[in-house]
Design an enzyme around this catalytic site. Structure first.
Site, PDB file in Angstrom:
ATOM      1  N   ASP A  96       4.304 -41.683 -45.124  1.00 47.40           N
ATOM      2  CA  ASP A  96       3.053 -42.045 -44.188  1.00 47.40           C
ATOM      3  C   ASP A  96       2.699 -40.471 -44.044  1.00 47.40           C
ATOM      4  OD1 ASP A  96       1.352 -42.314 -42.246  1.00 47.40           O
ATOM      5  OD2 ASP A  96       3.089 -42.454 -39.967  1.00 47.40           O
TER       6      ASP A  96
HETATM    7  C1  NOJ Z   1      -0.655 -42.192 -39.813  1.00 51.26           C
HETATM    8  C2  NOJ Z   1       0.016 -43.944 -39.592  1.00 51.26           C
HETATM    9  O1  NOJ Z   1       0.973 -43.553 -38.890  1.00 51.26           O
HETATM   10  C3  NOJ Z   1       0.037 -44.992 -40.443  1.00 51.26           C
HETATM   11  O2  NOJ Z   1       0.326 -46.301 -39.521  1.00 51.26           O
HETATM   12  C4  NOJ Z   1      -1.329 -44.084 -40.904  1.00 51.26           C
HETATM   13  O3  NOJ Z   1      -1.673 -46.404 -41.892  1.00 51.26           O
HETATM   14  C5  NOJ Z   1      -1.719 -43.406 -41.572  1.00 51.26           C
HETATM   15  N1  NOJ Z   1      -1.787 -42.303 -40.830  1.00 51.26           N
HETATM   16  C6  NOJ Z   1      -2.482 -43.756 -42.732  1.00 51.26           C
HETATM   17  O4  NOJ Z   1      -4.197 -43.900 -42.564  1.00 51.26           O
END
Ligand code: NOJ
Length: 715
Positions: free
Chosen positions: A265
């Site tokens: 993430d």
């Molecule tokens: C953080 C989020 O937790 C995740 O779900 C998302 O896909 C990513 N950022 C990318 O934006």
């Protein structure tokens, strides 16, 4: 010698051939994903020349320019893969279709509808040069204080796995043409269990619990061929997920055997240093992230230099680097990116009539009638004037919910607020509609009350549209209280004094504690975040053009102190789910939802009363009759209870569901396939086995209404 550019070879052969030609710099570049919006155009082009594997949040011409650079100005011409958070529709394109959120769509219990939504979203994001969505979410939504409940398919691992696998299939569609994108199963694993419902903290779950409850949805994703997986922000039992070798490399990669790659993430590598404090420099953070099994690193630029240094000093296992790069390249070959790096579907597909129809279909299935004293459907002969009241009646942003990125301001022709939908439908019957906001979602102040009360008094029916908004849902937005925020209940109390009937339409990201409302409203329709056509569909249901068929994918707590409250709990000693100061059990249970008709269940039968693992599956059938006066669709649910286990067994577990459409008076047989695999237990030694003994099989219309029961035996 295999030419990696030649499509006559398999993806595996081509990826291996290409890998053998790559320098360390090219390999590390492929392992990185950066966010376009946090750099200048020149910096982005520089990274493309270095051979960056992926960008996120860039689209259209900007993406095409980067792609041209990667293909024409790098030694090997490896195409970039562009990722986006297309969570419930392609929100970054102001013309694209916006579906209900995952939680809202889960009310449909409809696998095929999920597949179709996946197809539509994939086609639309592909039009903007994008190849990959960070969706669906396979997290389990048990702690409703958590801000990201709206992103889940609810609380049940079986439902989540089934709906998630279907949408994965819709997105990817075996990469048959240029309308397919890669899916990403996220956030691995037990992210929703973060302590106290707070976002991205420690999840105190054991490996046995993970294997029993949290892993199965990801296993279904893998079975559906999901190409990518995202490592969550949280730690599990004190080990950051990003450095969790056991759960990532050993369990997900080696045991589950995912064919595809794992992406971290956002800034997870940096977080090992800044927040979670298990590393104090980028080399160390990069080393443990690679070792743990992450293949692509989202948004940590320092990973590039740090990893090259690790390679130079022999501090990282080259086998792991090669495996990661192989996986990324293979995915690019699998989806045909080398052959068609620029190919896009016909742009006129964006929000075309066919796509709006899919959205309408799923939204019609994605609203749940929680209460009805007979006031619904609206009697258009008696009701001549309606007062629509409440802060969410005319607020597309609240209706769309999280991850709509300003979509509410977009030029989506079918976009219909609740107010617009009700007005349009009421006009057909010559019914007058007045609107008063009454109050805000959170801001204190009763200044709007008088006008709302006056409008109510002058009307025959009140439709109150209330709930929450995006400020109270999403990342960092967990809540400690779960009541209707602000002055909304206070306004309802005043409206009730007018003695006019009130229908409450809920527009909200998560279950709220609506005890007073449950007691005092004439009817309640739960819509969660219903997306673009929400207003049209809510009006169709309120006026009886569509018979509601949604069921709750999540339990409604009575108070935040009761959270987590979910139907598939382990039995206790001192009264299940009991507290001294509130009624037992949730306010509205999992699987619950009313219709304008009634259904009767009978004739439960099973294909085998005694079985072994070799039997593979058991077929369970039952009859359902529509005993009311109108056509309707029932979501028939099959639950099991493993009567005695070597470890404690949940009191109920959903293991089958089917939507059954029935004319008034019609009867049909519904059939569920119960794989023996679903009856296995994760024992103390972490092995998943079929234990001998009795299983109760129950069928009915919700987790608290299971009139049919029989017993089968594993021998
Ligand atoms: C953080 C989020 O937790 C995740 O779900 C998302 O896909 C990513 N950022 C990318 O934006």
């Amino acid at each position: 010698m295999i030419d990696y550019k030649d499509p006559k070879y398999t993806s595996t052969e081509r990826a291996n051939a290409l890998l053998s030609l790559m320098t360390n710099e090219e390999k590390v570049g492929q392992m990185m994903q950066l966010a376009y919006k946090f750099m200048t155009r020149e910096e982005a082009l520089e990274w493309a020349k270095k051979g960056l594997g992926s960008y996120l949040h860039v689209l259209g011409d900007n993406a095409d320019e980067l792609q041209r650079t990667a293909i024409n100005e790098t030694r090997l011409g490896i195409p970039i893969i562009f990722g986006i958070d297309c969570i419930h529709g392609h929100a970054l394109n102001e013309y694209a279709t916006v579906f209900p959120t995952q939680l809202a769509m889960a009310q449909s219990f409809d696998r095929e509808a999920m597949r179709k939504c996946g197809r539509v979203s994939a086609t639309e994001v592909r039009c903007d040069s994008l190849h990959w969505t960070f969706s669906p979410v396979f997290c389990i939504g048990r702690d409703t204080r958590w801000g990201r409940i709206n992103e889940t398919f609810g609380e049940d691992p079986y439902l989540i796995g089934e709906l998630g696998a279907a949408i994965v299939d819709g997105y990817q569609n075996n990469f048959v043409d240029n309308t397919c994108i890669m899916a990403c199963a996220k956030h691995y694993i037990a992210y929703g269990e973060s302590i106290g419902g707070r976002d991205a903290y420690d999840s105190m779950v054991s490996e046995r619990m993970i294997r029993e409850t949290f892993l199965p949805p990801f296993e279904k994703a893998a079975k559906a061929g999901c190409k990518t997986y995202m490592t969550g922000y949280q730690s599990v039992d004190g080990v950051p997920m990003n450095s969790n070798r056991r759960l990532l490399r050993e369990v997900l990669k080696e045991e589950v055997g995912v064919d595809g790659f794992i992406i971290t993430d956002w800034a997870n590598v940096r977080s090992l240093i800044d927040n979670q404090k298990v590393c104090d420099n980028f080399e160390d953070a990069s080393r443990v992230s690679i070792d743990a099994g992450n293949d692509m690193i989202m948004q940590t630029e320092e990973f590039y230099d740090a990893t090259l240094k690790l390679i130079e000093n022999g501090q990282v296992d080259m086998k792991h680097i090669d495996d990661s790069v192989f996986r990324i390249l293979k995915a690019k070959f699998d989806m045909g990116l080398f052959e068609h790096p620029f190919e896009k579907p016909d742009r006129s597909k964006i929000c075309c009539d066919e796509h709006v129809e899919v959205d309408l279909e799923v939204t019609r299935e994605s609203m749940t009638l929680l209460k009805n004293d007979g006031i619904l459907p609206i009697n258009t002969k008696k009701v001549r004037k309606i007062a629509v009241i409440g802060p969410n009646a005319d607020d597309l942003e609240a209706q769309y919910g999280d991850w709509s990125c300003g979509a509410a301001n977009g030029h989506r022709k079918p976009a219909t607020s609740m107010l617009k939908g009700i007005k349009k439908r009421a006009k057909k019957d010559g019914i007058e509609v007045v609107y008063k906001k009454g109050c805000d979602i959170e801001k204190p102040g009763k200044r709007g009350f008088n006008a709302a009360i006056k409008a109510a008094k002058e009307s025959d029916l009140i439709i109150a549209v209330m709930g929450d908004y995006i400020e109270l849902n999403g990342e960092y937005k967990s809540r400690a209280t779960l009541d209707l925020p602000g002055e909304q209940t206070a306004l309802l109390i005043e409206l009730k004094k007018t003695k006019k009937p009130i229908v409450l339409v809920m527009v909200n990201g998560k279950p709220l504690c609506i005890n007073w409302e449950a007691e005092n409203m004439n009817a309640i329709l739960e819509t969660f975040n219903s997306g673009m056509v929400g207003g049209t569909v809510a009006a169709e249901i309120l006026f009886g053009d569509v018979n509601p068929s949604g069921k709750l994918p999540i339990s409604f707590p009575r108070t935040a102190g009761q959270v987590p409250v979910y139907y598939n709990y382990l039995p206790g000693w001192h009264g299940d789910n009991k507290y001294k100061d509130i009624e037992e059990g949730p306010l509205y249970p999992f699987g619950f939802g009313l219709s304008y008709t009634t259904f009767e269940y009978s004739n439960l039968s099973v294909s085998k009363t005694e079985f072994t693992e070799a039997d593979g599956e058991i077929i369970v059938t039952a009859k359902i009759k529509n005993t009311g006066k109108v056509k309707g669709t029932e979501i028939a649910q099959m639950y099991i209870h493993d009567v005695v286990g070597t470890v404690m067994r949940p009191i109920l577990e959903l293991k089958g569901f089917e939507r059954v459409e029935l004319d008034a008076g019609e009867e049909k047989t519904v059939s569920f396939t119960l794989p023996v695999e679903e009856l296995k237990v994760v024992e103390q030694n972490l092995e998943r086995v079929l234990e001998k003994g009795d299983f109760e099989i129950m069928v009915g219309g919700s987790s608290v209404d299971l009139p049919l029961i029989t017993t089968i035996k594993a021998v």
